[in-house]
Each structure stands twice: as structure tokens, then as C-alpha cells.
Design a protein around this motif. Structure first.
Motif, mmCIF file in Angstrom:
data_model
loop_
_atom_site.group_PDB
_atom_site.id
_atom_site.type_symbol
_atom_site.label_atom_id
_atom_site.label_comp_id
_atom_site.label_asym_id
_atom_site.label_seq_id
_atom_site.Cartn_x
_atom_site.Cartn_y
_atom_site.Cartn_z
ATOM 1 N N LYS A 67 -9.994 16.724 21.379
ATOM 2 C CA LYS A 67 -8.740 16.008 21.176
ATOM 3 C C LYS A 67 -8.360 16.041 19.693
ATOM 4 O O LYS A 67 -9.221 16.154 18.812
ATOM 5 C CB LYS A 67 -8.870 14.553 21.637
ATOM 6 C CG LYS A 67 -9.203 14.401 23.110
ATOM 7 C CD LYS A 67 -9.383 12.954 23.502
ATOM 8 C CE LYS A 67 -8.075 12.221 23.608
ATOM 9 N NZ LYS A 67 -8.234 10.871 24.211
ATOM 10 N N ALA A 68 -7.079 15.926 19.434
ATOM 11 C CA ALA A 68 -6.620 15.824 18.044
ATOM 12 C C ALA A 68 -7.053 14.483 17.465
ATOM 13 O O ALA A 68 -6.962 13.450 18.133
ATOM 14 C CB ALA A 68 -5.102 15.954 17.985
ATOM 15 N N PRO A 69 -7.542 14.453 16.229
ATOM 16 C CA PRO A 69 -7.894 13.180 15.600
ATOM 17 C C PRO A 69 -6.676 12.267 15.453
ATOM 18 O O PRO A 69 -5.528 12.734 15.491
ATOM 19 C CB PRO A 69 -8.430 13.607 14.220
ATOM 20 C CG PRO A 69 -8.811 15.041 14.375
ATOM 21 C CD PRO A 69 -7.827 15.607 15.375
ATOM 22 N N ALA A 70 -6.944 10.977 15.258
ATOM 23 C CA ALA A 70 -5.850 10.003 15.138
ATOM 24 C C ALA A 70 -4.965 10.280 13.926
ATOM 25 O O ALA A 70 -3.784 9.928 13.923
ATOM 26 C CB ALA A 70 -6.422 8.588 15.055
ATOM 27 N N ALA A 71 -5.542 10.919 12.907
ATOM 28 C CA ALA A 71 -4.761 11.210 11.698
ATOM 29 C C ALA A 71 -3.983 12.516 11.795
ATOM 30 O O ALA A 71 -3.299 12.900 10.841
ATOM 31 C CB ALA A 71 -5.683 11.252 10.481
ATOM 32 N N ALA A 72 -4.068 13.203 12.937
ATOM 33 C CA ALA A 72 -3.337 14.463 13.105
ATOM 34 C C ALA A 72 -1.838 14.194 13.193
ATOM 35 O O ALA A 72 -1.400 13.134 13.636
ATOM 36 C CB ALA A 72 -3.807 15.181 14.359
ATOM 37 N N SER A 73 -1.055 15.194 12.784
ATOM 38 C CA SER A 73 0.396 15.050 12.854
ATOM 39 C C SER A 73 1.021 16.368 13.275
ATOM 40 O O SER A 73 0.428 17.436 13.126
ATOM 41 C CB SER A 73 0.963 14.609 11.503
ATOM 42 O OG SER A 73 0.667 15.563 10.505
ATOM 43 N N ARG A 74 2.221 16.297 13.782
ATOM 44 C CA ARG A 74 2.909 17.450 14.368
ATOM 45 C C ARG A 74 2.998 18.634 13.412
ATOM 46 O O ARG A 74 2.826 19.784 13.814
ATOM 47 C CB ARG A 74 4.303 17.020 14.808
ATOM 48 C CG ARG A 74 5.104 18.098 15.534
ATOM 49 C CD ARG A 74 6.485 17.547 15.876
ATOM 50 N NE ARG A 74 7.276 18.501 16.655
ATOM 51 C CZ ARG A 74 7.956 19.513 16.129
ATOM 52 N NH1 ARG A 74 7.918 19.720 14.819
ATOM 53 N NH2 ARG A 74 8.666 20.323 16.906
ATOM 54 N N ASP A 75 3.246 18.379 12.137
ATOM 55 C CA ASP A 75 3.496 19.452 11.173
ATOM 56 C C ASP A 75 2.354 19.588 10.159
ATOM 57 O O ASP A 75 2.568 20.049 9.028
ATOM 58 C CB ASP A 75 4.808 19.198 10.437
ATOM 59 C CG ASP A 75 6.003 19.175 11.382
ATOM 60 O OD1 ASP A 75 5.948 19.862 12.412
ATOM 61 O OD2 ASP A 75 6.985 18.466 11.075
ATOM 62 N N MET A 76 1.147 19.226 10.544
ATOM 63 C CA MET A 76 0.045 19.161 9.582
ATOM 64 C C MET A 76 -0.383 20.526 9.037
ATOM 65 O O MET A 76 -1.071 20.591 8.016
ATOM 66 C CB MET A 76 -1.167 18.461 10.210
ATOM 67 C CG MET A 76 -1.743 19.162 11.426
ATOM 68 S SD MET A 76 -3.058 18.195 12.240
ATOM 69 C CE MET A 76 -4.405 18.374 11.072
ATOM 70 N N TYR A 77 0.022 21.606 9.701
ATOM 71 C CA TYR A 77 -0.361 22.943 9.216
ATOM 72 C C TYR A 77 0.816 23.694 8.598
ATOM 73 O O TYR A 77 0.760 24.907 8.413
ATOM 74 C CB TYR A 77 -0.969 23.756 10.356
ATOM 75 C CG TYR A 77 -2.223 23.112 10.913
ATOM 76 C CD1 TYR A 77 -3.369 23.018 10.147
ATOM 77 C CD2 TYR A 77 -2.243 22.585 12.205
ATOM 78 C CE1 TYR A 77 -4.523 22.415 10.640
ATOM 79 C CE2 TYR A 77 -3.384 21.983 12.707
ATOM 80 C CZ TYR A 77 -4.517 21.898 11.914
ATOM 81 O OH TYR A 77 -5.654 21.293 12.404
ATOM 82 N N LEU A 78 1.887 22.962 8.258
ATOM 83 C CA LEU A 78 3.073 23.574 7.652
ATOM 84 C C LEU A 78 3.161 23.211 6.179
ATOM 85 O O LEU A 78 2.724 22.136 5.756
ATOM 86 C CB LEU A 78 4.339 23.097 8.372
ATOM 87 C CG LEU A 78 4.396 23.253 9.895
ATOM 88 C CD1 LEU A 78 5.762 22.840 10.406
ATOM 89 C CD2 LEU A 78 4.040 24.668 10.317
ATOM 90 N N ASP A 79 3.745 24.124 5.377
ATOM 91 C CA ASP A 79 3.951 23.821 3.965
ATOM 92 C C ASP A 79 5.270 23.071 3.784
ATOM 93 O O ASP A 79 5.948 22.719 4.772
ATOM 94 C CB ASP A 79 3.902 25.100 3.115
ATOM 95 C CG ASP A 79 4.991 26.115 3.512
ATOM 96 O OD1 ASP A 79 5.988 25.728 4.148
ATOM 97 O OD2 ASP A 79 4.830 27.302 3.159
ATOM 98 N N GLU A 80 5.651 22.825 2.529
ATOM 99 C CA GLU A 80 6.862 22.048 2.255
ATOM 100 C C GLU A 80 8.115 22.731 2.757
ATOM 101 O O GLU A 80 9.124 22.081 3.032
ATOM 102 C CB GLU A 80 6.971 21.780 0.746
ATOM 103 C CG GLU A 80 5.887 20.845 0.225
ATOM 104 C CD GLU A 80 6.035 20.580 -1.258
ATOM 105 O OE1 GLU A 80 6.933 21.192 -1.882
ATOM 106 O OE2 GLU A 80 5.257 19.766 -1.796
#
Length: 530
Positions: A67-80
Motif C-alpha cells: 500500500k502507499a504510505p500515509a505520506a504519499a501524494s498524487r504528484d510525489m514523483y513529479l518536478d516543479e
């Protein structure tokens, strides 16, 4: 009989059944043994799916997917700029999801085990403590990973580092043995709490990962209702979402049932073309409609509706390839009022267990938990890190598989069991990322439509198409010169697949009741029976 990716693991499972254990006992022991002898995919730091058929015909499915950790977010692997940061979801600490394997095995034992828990974990402890000889393939894989092990670990994993591993070298894993002892003595708490949990979280802190003690304590595997459909003369029992395997496999087999593949012949031009066109459409549906059912309403009944499935083949030419750009996901009508390894077990009573387990890529995130000696997965890459962006296997995903805290990532794992005339007929599955579904599909067709033996069906050459990218991947010789040339003329683009497609394990019940194991020659797979 047990068929798994490593002969030592297969022998562990067979030994458990010789002592009176059932198929689930053997499956649990094999899972832990693979965590030792097959570290690139066997694991306690990953997850998987399990399908069970009991001797009386009752079925069950266990989802112990990460499962994704609670601190995971939709755009966590995207740059600015909103672009995907290369390798961030593939290598290193941030790539890891919350592991599910240990909780899954505890849940399986609680519901279906018959032998004491300690006795099922002990063989893996002995292998890790005493050491075991490397096969040539395993030595080569370890040699290829040495640079990544140095780059992505916060503390040197000296137990796995060597200038050159060779066939027959003995490898000992004392820290992993201690982690397994804690699991043996404390069960679930021996991994998700206490010393091992502390080591996992300390590893996350050193490496910038996000798995917390709360994530570990909160993880729970889930029992789910298997996908179960009659296709021709066979009942197909497979894994439901968050695996795409069961739905996709039923769709492919349903389409194939409506064409005379036996008359056309194995991997002939007509047969291969039809299978590729079916795969193209099924994988388009996978990209659009499948995800974690706890977060997204997957239209399971609609996708499995026979009329809908056959409607996807409308307009398919038997003379010309379809361009994948012209294929999109279907719109199913509303219903009226799914690097990996697979193992298969059938016990003396006729209970069957089919299990696919994984770290995702080979050796997962490349990160060992310092002090515990096991690898963490890189399953976060199986999410749609950006809708429409391909993952490491080239699979496209949409919003249904977007990242969210606590969500399970979509999978292609397809542990499958077949019945014929109400009796156990076959248990099968494979490793191979996006190629798992098409590997299992071809093996089933090889047996049921083309009359192959179990070993012949698994050894036979394979090919694969997944909608996008619009290429047919083919093992050398799988299609033959005539079929390959014919497919090119029809407009199919064919690319060779060095190293083979999938690593499958299957057991077939012969007419006289004997069991035939099929162990994949593409790896070190082995069948062990008595």
C-alpha cells in the motif's frame, strides 16, 4: 506437488506436505524460503496475491499487495514543472510501498493453515543461517546489481557485495535469519512492530523514504472474492482487483473461445493475429477501468459481460493489424439489478494454491533494510505516477490508478486455477510484469485448445502485446519465420524480447489423477512432488 522459481524452495514445500501439511502450509513455507534463496523477487519486503481452491470446490483470494504510505501524494514523483523525475519511483527509499507479505502469510495461516506457524518459517531460517549455493543464473543476477546496491543503500550490504559471484558460491544471510526468527517467534508483530519495524523506519529516515511506524502497524491484507467465470468447458478462478489479471484473463479467454484456434493451429498467422488484436483491446480497458476497488469503483461485472467483451472485437479485420492509436478503452454498459515470481501447490487431498509474489522490479528498490537483511519493494512505480505516463513496463494508467495514501497499486499478477467438469484441472501463474497476463493466457490456450502437456505449454515460445507501446514482443522462434513475416505484412510491428517472456509455474491434473508439474526452463524453476 510444488512448482516454484527455485529448487530449494520447491523442496521445502514438498517436505512440509510429506509431514502432513496441506497446500496452504506448503505455500507459506515456500514464500519464506523464496525470500532467502530467490531475493530478486521472493520477499518479506514486498507483497502478492493468492488464489485458493479447496478440495470441495470452495474458493478464496488473498490480497497482500503493498500500500502507499500515509505520506504519499498524487504528484510525489513529479518536478516543479509537473514532469516525471526519472527513476524516483523505481530506485531508492521513496519507491517503496508498505510491505504486505508477512501479514498475508499470517492471515493465510490463521484461516487455512494446519501445521504450527513456527514449523513453516523454520526452513527459511535454516537456509539463511546455514547458507545455500548460488545457481549460475542467481550469481549472474547478483553481479549485475552490485553498482545499484552500492548506490542506493545507506549502509553497505556487505553480505551481498562481492567482486564476482560464481555458480556454487555459498551465500549466508545472518541478518535476514534474525528477522525471520522474529517472525517465527512473534508472528505479525515480529515484522510490523518491535525491532524489525524500528529498522525499517530508521532506513526510511536515513534514505529519505516515507514509510512510518504507523503505516506498518496499520497494514492489513484482505480476503477478496475471486474472479470466477465459466469460459467454454472450463471454470476460470483468478485474482480480482487491485489485480487486473483475473478480469483481463477472462476477457482474453472469452474472446478466444469464439474463434476456431484449434483448427487454425498453434501460433499460426491467423491465431497469433487474433490473439494480438484481443490483447490490444483488453490492455486498453486495463489502463482506463482498473485500480484499487477500495478507492475506485471498478466495473467488474460490466467488464466481464460476454456481450461487452465480444463487442470489443467488432471491426477487427482478420487480414490487417489495427493501429493502437485507433483503439481506446471500451464503455461497458451498466450492470443489471489485476519482477515477480509465481509458485503453485497441490496437496494430497486436492487442495490447490496459486501464488504470485513480487518486489516489482528485479531486487525491488535495490535497498536492503540495514540490520534486517531484506530488500524493500519498488511497487510505487505500479501506480500511475502521472496519468497517461508509462511505468517501467510501458503500461499506461489513468486516474483509477493514481497515487493516494493507503491505496493499493494496480497489478498484472494473475494467479489462476481452472476447473473442468467440477474438478480441479490446472493451477498456473507467472512472473513478468505486464507480460504476466498474456503468459498465463497462452499457457492455458496451449493446454486447452492445442493439446500441450503442462511442461510443453510452459516451455513453448511466447509473444506479447499490451496496447501501448504498439509492438509485438516475441521470444526468439516463438512465431516462426512464416508467421512473423505474415504479421509484418498485416501491419504488426514485431520486436525481439531477449531473455524471454515470463517465468511460469503450473500443475496439471492428468486424467488418471496424477499431477504433472511444468517448471519454466527460462529460469531455475523446479517441480518437487511425491
Amino acid at each position: 506437488m510444488v512448482v516454484s522459481a527455485h529448487p530449494l524452495a520447491s523442496e521445502v514445500g514438498a517436505a512440509i506436505m510429506r509431514r502432513g501439511g496441506n497446500a496452504m502450509d506448503a505455500a507459506i513455507a515456500v514464500q519464506f524460503a523464496l525470500a532467502v534463496v530467490y531475493p530478486d523477487a521472493g520477499n518479506i519486503g514486498g507483497g502478492g496475491f493468492l488464489v485458493l481452491r479447496q478440495k470441495d470446490g470452495r474458493t478464496d483470494a488473498l490480497d497482500y499487495r503493498e500500500k502507499a504510505p500515509a505520506a504519499a501524494s498524487r504528484d510525489m514523483y513529479l518536478d516543479e514543472a509537473g514532469e516525471v523525475v526519472e527513476d524516483l519511483s523505481l530506485k531508492g527509499h521513496l519507491a517503496a510501498g508498505v510491505p504486505g507479505t508477512v501479514d498475508g502469510m499470517v492471515a493465510a495461516h490463521r484461516k487455512y493453515g494446519s501445521m504450527p506457524w513456527r514449523e513453516l518459517v523454520q526452513p527459511a531460517i535454516a537456509l539463511a543461517s546455514n547458507g545455500f549455493p548460488l545457481t549460475a543464473k542467481e550469481a549472474a543476477k547478483l553481479n549485475r546489481q552490485q553498482e545499484d546496491f552500492l548506490e542506493y543503500n545507506t549502509q553497505r550490504p556487505d553480505f551481498i557485495l562481492r567482486e564476482n559471484w560464481e555458480e556454487g558460491d555459498t551465500i549466508r544471510l545472518p541478518e535476514l535469519a534474525q528477522a525471520l526468527i522474529r517472525i517465527r517467534d512473534q508472528g505479525r508483530a515480529g515484522f510490523y512492530e518491535g525491532r524489525t519495524a524500528d529498522l525499517i523506519v530508521a532506513e526510511m529516515v536515513r534514505g529519505g523514504g516515507i514509510i512510518s511506524k504507523e503505516d506498518l502497524a496499520a497494514y492489513r491484507s484482505m480476503w477478496r472474492r475471486p474472479i470466477s467465470r465459466q469460459v467454454g468447458g472450463y471454470k476460470v478462478i483468478s485474482m480480482p482487483p487491485p489485480s487486473s489479471g483475473g478480469i483481463a484473463l477472462v476477457q482474453l479467454l472469452t474472446i478466444s473461445e469464439n474463434y476456431p484456434l484449434h483448427e487454425w493451429g498453434w501460433n499460426t498467422l491467423k491465431t497469433a493475429h487474433l490473439m494480438i488484436e484481443a490483447e490490444r483491446r483488453v490492455y486498453a480497458d486495463r489502463a482506463e477501468h482498473l485500480g484499487d476497488p477500495d478507492f475506485y469503483e471498478v466495473p467488474v461485472a460490466e467488464l466481464l459481460d460476454s456481450a461487452y467483451i465480444m463487442s470489443r472485437m467488432e471491426g477487427v479485420s482478420l487480414e490487417k493489424a489495427t493501429d493502437s492509436e485507433d483503439v481506446s478503452a471500451g464503455v461497458p454498459a451498466p450492470a443489471e439489478s489485476p519482477h515477480t515470481t509465481h509458485y503453485t501447490v497441490v496437496d494430497t487431498a486436492g487442495n490447490a494454491v496459486s501464488v504470485t509474489t513480487t518486489l516489482n522490479s528485479s531486487f525491488g528498490s535495490k535497498v536492503f533494510v540495514a540490520g534486517a537483511g531484506f530488500l524493500l519493494n519498488n511497487e510505487m512505480d505500479d501506480f500511475s505516477v502521472k496519468p497517461g505516463y508509462p511505468n517501467s513496463y510501458g503500461l499506461i494508467g489513468e486516474e483509477a490508478n493514481a497515487i493516494a495514501p493507503g491505496k493499493r497499486m494496480l497489478s498484472s499478477m494473475s494467479p489462476t486455477i481452472l476447473e473442468k467438469d467440477g474438478q480441479l484441472f490446472m493451477a498456473v501463474g507467472s512472473m513478468g510484469g505486464s507480460t504476466i497476463i498474456t503468459t498465463v493466457y497462452q499457457i492455458i490456450l496451449n493446454v486447452t485448445r492445442h493439446g500441450f502437456s503442462m511442461q510443453g505449454a510452459i516451455s513453448a515460445g511466447r509473444f506479447h502485446h499490451q496496447w501501448k507501446p504498439d509492438w509485438v514482443l516475441s521470444e526468439w522462434g516463438a512465431l516462426g519465420f512464416g508467421t512473423g513475416l505474415g504479421l509484418w505484412v498485416m501491419g504488426h510491428k514485431i520486436a525481439p524480447k531477449p531473455g524471454g517472456i515470463g517465468r511460469a509455474a503450473g500443475i496439471l491434473v492428468l486424467p488418471d489423477g496424477r499431477l504433472e508439474g511444468g517448471a519454466d526452463p527460462r529460469g531455475d524453476d523446479a517441480a518437487a512432488g511425491f
